[in-house]
Design a protein around this motif. Structure first.
Motif, PDB file in Angstrom:
ATOM      1  N   LYS A  29      -1.456  10.591  -3.781  1.00  0.00           N
ATOM      2  CA  LYS A  29      -2.449  11.609  -4.040  1.00  0.00           C
ATOM      3  C   LYS A  29      -1.788  13.188  -4.420  1.00  0.00           C
ATOM      4  N   PRO A  30      -1.992  13.888  -5.276  1.00  0.00           N
ATOM      5  CA  PRO A  30      -1.232  14.884  -5.620  1.00  0.00           C
ATOM      6  C   PRO A  30      -1.491  16.162  -4.547  1.00  0.00           C
ATOM      7  N   GLU A  31      -2.522  16.238  -4.162  1.00  0.00           N
ATOM      8  CA  GLU A  31      -2.608  17.222  -3.019  1.00  0.00           C
ATOM      9  C   GLU A  31      -1.818  17.046  -1.619  1.00  0.00           C
ATOM     10  N   VAL A  32      -1.497  15.648  -1.395  1.00  0.00           N
ATOM     11  CA  VAL A  32      -0.989  15.282  -0.074  1.00  0.00           C
ATOM     12  C   VAL A  32       0.581  14.956  -0.634  1.00  0.00           C
ATOM     13  N   GLY A  72      11.535  11.644 -10.694  1.00  0.00           N
ATOM     14  CA  GLY A  72      10.960  12.665 -10.738  1.00  0.00           C
ATOM     15  C   GLY A  72      10.105  13.061  -9.482  1.00  0.00           C
ATOM     16  N   ASP A  73      10.032  14.347  -9.311  1.00  0.00           N
ATOM     17  CA  ASP A  73       9.387  14.804  -8.052  1.00  0.00           C
ATOM     18  C   ASP A  73       7.823  15.113  -8.343  1.00  0.00           C
ATOM     19  N   ARG A  74       7.211  13.617  -8.314  1.00  0.00           N
ATOM     20  CA  ARG A  74       5.852  13.752  -8.796  1.00  0.00           C
ATOM     21  C   ARG A  74       5.087  12.234  -7.894  1.00  0.00           C
ATOM     22  N   PRO A  75       3.894  12.371  -7.912  1.00  0.00           N
ATOM     23  CA  PRO A  75       3.399  11.219  -7.395  1.00  0.00           C
ATOM     24  C   PRO A  75       3.254  10.164  -8.278  1.00  0.00           C
ATOM     25  N   GLY A  76       3.104   8.808  -7.895  1.00  0.00           N
ATOM     26  CA  GLY A  76       2.855   7.747  -9.006  1.00  0.00           C
ATOM     27  C   GLY A  76       3.983   6.900  -8.851  1.00  0.00           C
ATOM     28  N   LYS A  77       3.965   5.795  -9.673  1.00  0.00           N
ATOM     29  CA  LYS A  77       4.949   4.809  -9.920  1.00  0.00           C
ATOM     30  C   LYS A  77       5.956   5.197 -10.567  1.00  0.00           C
ATOM     31  N   GLN A  78       7.232   4.901 -10.482  1.00  0.00           N
ATOM     32  CA  GLN A  78       8.481   5.297 -11.285  1.00  0.00           C
ATOM     33  C   GLN A  78       9.193   3.959 -11.547  1.00  0.00           C
ATOM     34  N   THR A  79       9.562   3.720 -12.582  1.00  0.00           N
ATOM     35  CA  THR A  79      10.240   2.190 -12.891  1.00  0.00           C
ATOM     36  C   THR A  79      11.593   2.438 -13.465  1.00  0.00           C
ATOM     37  N   LEU A  80      12.621   1.571 -12.984  1.00  0.00           N
ATOM     38  CA  LEU A  80      13.884   1.470 -13.517  1.00  0.00           C
ATOM     39  C   LEU A  80      14.063   0.103 -14.366  1.00  0.00           C
ATOM     40  N   ARG A  81      14.175  -0.083 -15.274  1.00  0.00           N
ATOM     41  CA  ARG A  81      14.522  -1.248 -16.013  1.00  0.00           C
ATOM     42  C   ARG A  81      15.677  -1.838 -15.632  1.00  0.00           C
ATOM     43  N   THR A  82      16.052  -2.989 -15.453  1.00  0.00           N
ATOM     44  CA  THR A  82      17.268  -3.712 -15.260  1.00  0.00           C
ATOM     45  C   THR A  82      17.320  -5.131 -16.025  1.00  0.00           C
ATOM     46  N   GLY A  83      18.426  -5.666 -15.906  1.00  0.00           N
ATOM     47  CA  GLY A  83      18.363  -6.917 -16.527  1.00  0.00           C
ATOM     48  C   GLY A  83      19.702  -7.687 -15.892  1.00  0.00           C
ATOM     49  N   THR A 109       3.445  17.359   0.962  1.00  0.00           N
ATOM     50  CA  THR A 109       3.465  17.853   2.236  1.00  0.00           C
ATOM     51  C   THR A 109       4.439  17.163   2.976  1.00  0.00           C
ATOM     52  N   GLY A 110       5.249  16.324   2.454  1.00  0.00           N
ATOM     53  CA  GLY A 110       6.440  15.781   3.100  1.00  0.00           C
ATOM     54  C   GLY A 110       7.546  15.567   2.235  1.00  0.00           C
ATOM     55  N   ALA A 111       8.568  15.214   2.800  1.00  0.00           N
ATOM     56  CA  ALA A 111       9.767  15.162   2.048  1.00  0.00           C
ATOM     57  C   ALA A 111       9.946  13.716   0.996  1.00  0.00           C
ATOM     58  N   ARG A 112      10.699  13.737  -0.053  1.00  0.00           N
ATOM     59  CA  ARG A 112      10.569  12.545  -0.743  1.00  0.00           C
ATOM     60  C   ARG A 112      11.940  12.579  -1.423  1.00  0.00           C
ATOM     61  N   PRO A 113      12.306  11.030  -1.839  1.00  0.00           N
ATOM     62  CA  PRO A 113      13.763  11.214  -2.493  1.00  0.00           C
ATOM     63  C   PRO A 113      13.314  11.593  -3.979  1.00  0.00           C
ATOM     64  N   VAL A 116       0.708  -1.115  -0.076  1.00  0.00           N
ATOM     65  CA  VAL A 116       0.008   0.025   0.081  1.00  0.00           C
ATOM     66  C   VAL A 116       0.921   1.273  -0.118  1.00  0.00           C
ATOM     67  N   THR A 117       0.342   2.427  -0.517  1.00  0.00           N
ATOM     68  CA  THR A 117       1.266   3.471  -0.695  1.00  0.00           C
ATOM     69  C   THR A 117       0.789   4.635   0.387  1.00  0.00           C
ATOM     70  N   ASN A 118      -0.147   4.539   1.072  1.00  0.00           N
ATOM     71  CA  ASN A 118      -0.486   5.557   2.332  1.00  0.00           C
ATOM     72  C   ASN A 118       0.522   5.178   3.570  1.00  0.00           C
ATOM     73  N   THR A 119       1.337   4.143   3.394  1.00  0.00           N
ATOM     74  CA  THR A 119       2.260   4.170   4.618  1.00  0.00           C
ATOM     75  C   THR A 119       3.658   4.047   4.096  1.00  0.00           C
ATOM     76  N   TYR A 120       4.709   4.296   4.723  1.00  0.00           N
ATOM     77  CA  TYR A 120       6.043   4.608   4.022  1.00  0.00           C
ATOM     78  C   TYR A 120       7.072   4.466   4.979  1.00  0.00           C
ATOM     79  N   TRP A 121       8.300   3.838   4.592  1.00  0.00           N
ATOM     80  CA  TRP A 121       9.469   3.905   5.104  1.00  0.00           C
ATOM     81  C   TRP A 121       9.967   5.204   5.216  1.00  0.00           C
ATOM     82  N   GLY A 122      10.472   5.748   6.293  1.00  0.00           N
ATOM     83  CA  GLY A 122      10.784   7.121   6.591  1.00  0.00           C
ATOM     84  C   GLY A 122      12.288   7.233   6.888  1.00  0.00           C
TER      85      GLY A 122
END
Length: 250
Positions: free
Chosen positions: A173-176, A205-216, A179-183, A137-143
């Motif tokens: 959620k964009p509006e939330v 990117g400094d935006r909400p939603g998923k961000q993926t790095l492709r590896t192999g 409100t906190g720090a993010r990498p 879930v994304t409404n909890t987080y490691w700080g």
């Protein structure tokens, strides 16, 4: 005694076949349908000469005479074995060849999410432990308390890592989100079962939603996520990593 009549000699034409097919050897005309020249007995329609064999047909084993129909199968089998041998050699002996081979398999194969057997953090803000980054879930987080802190996932079986997806911030959620720090920049330190370390930079990117790095990367046993830069630290709260997901090849 009666005397027999003398035979009458019929005049013979100079050439009985003046308009026939000319012999390729002596040029004597011959009537249509003849096989050999009436003058020199040469074949009127000699067989066409077979085309010369390609060079590879003069080398063993391609020059062997076998029963009808078997030569094609033999040559095809040998060519297939040679190609298979080259592919195996490229996979085992040439790193670039192996990389290309595995990359093709990654693109043609399926993927599935894999959960780590154990997750830990070098530091964690109170109430935001490492396990909250892998709780689906994304409404909890490691700080993370500061830049340089890291989250390490360990896996019980080696696997082929094809990608990593992260959700940064305290919420998607964009509006939330802000409100906190993010990498906004991180490194992945990936360890294989033979001890090899792979480092992958992961810009975020400094935006909400998923961000993926492709590896192999093959035979992965652990992945460390290291925070390198963060945004929104003015409020003094922890740097939030909402969720991190790992994907293997199936």
């Amino acid at each position: 005694m009666p005397i027999a009549a003398r035979p009458t000699v019929r005049p013979v034409a100079v050439d009985e076949e003046p308009d026939g097919e000319p012999c390729p050897s002596c040029r004597t005309p011959n009537r249509p349908g003849r096989t050999f020249c009436r003058n020199c007995a040469s074949p009127l329609k000699p067989r066409a000469q077979a085309a010369p064999l390609p060079w590879w047909r003069t080398r063993w084993p391609f020059n062997r005479r076998v029963r009808a129909g078997s030569g094609r199968l033999l040559r095809a089998s040998l060519i297939a074995l040679v190609i298979a041998g080259l592919l195996v050699a490229g996979y085992l002996l040439i790193p670039a060849g192996r990389y290309v081979f595995e990359d093709v398999r990654d693109k043609r194969g399926g993927t599935a999410q894999i959960s780590p057997e154990h997750v830990s953090a070098s530091a964690a803000a109170p109430g935001h432990p490492a396990k909250e980054a892998i709780d689906t879930v994304t409404n909890t987080y490691w700080g993370a308390e500061q830049v340089g802190d890291s989250l390490t996932a360990e896996f019980d079986e080696p696997f082929r890592l094809v990608g990593v997806t992260v959700y940064t911030g305290v919420s998607k959620k964009p509006e939330v989100f802000k409100t906190g720090a993010r990498p906004v920049k991180a490194d992945l330190i990936i360890k294989s079962k033979d001890g090899t370390i792979h480092e992958e930079a992961m810009p975020l990117g400094d935006r909400p939603g998923k961000q993926t790095l492709r590896t192999g990367i093959s035979d992965v046993v652990s992945i460390e996520f290291v925070v390198r830069e963060a945004a929104g630290q003015e409020g003094g709260g922890p740097i939030a990593l909402g969720e991190i997901e790992y994907f293997k090849r199936t």
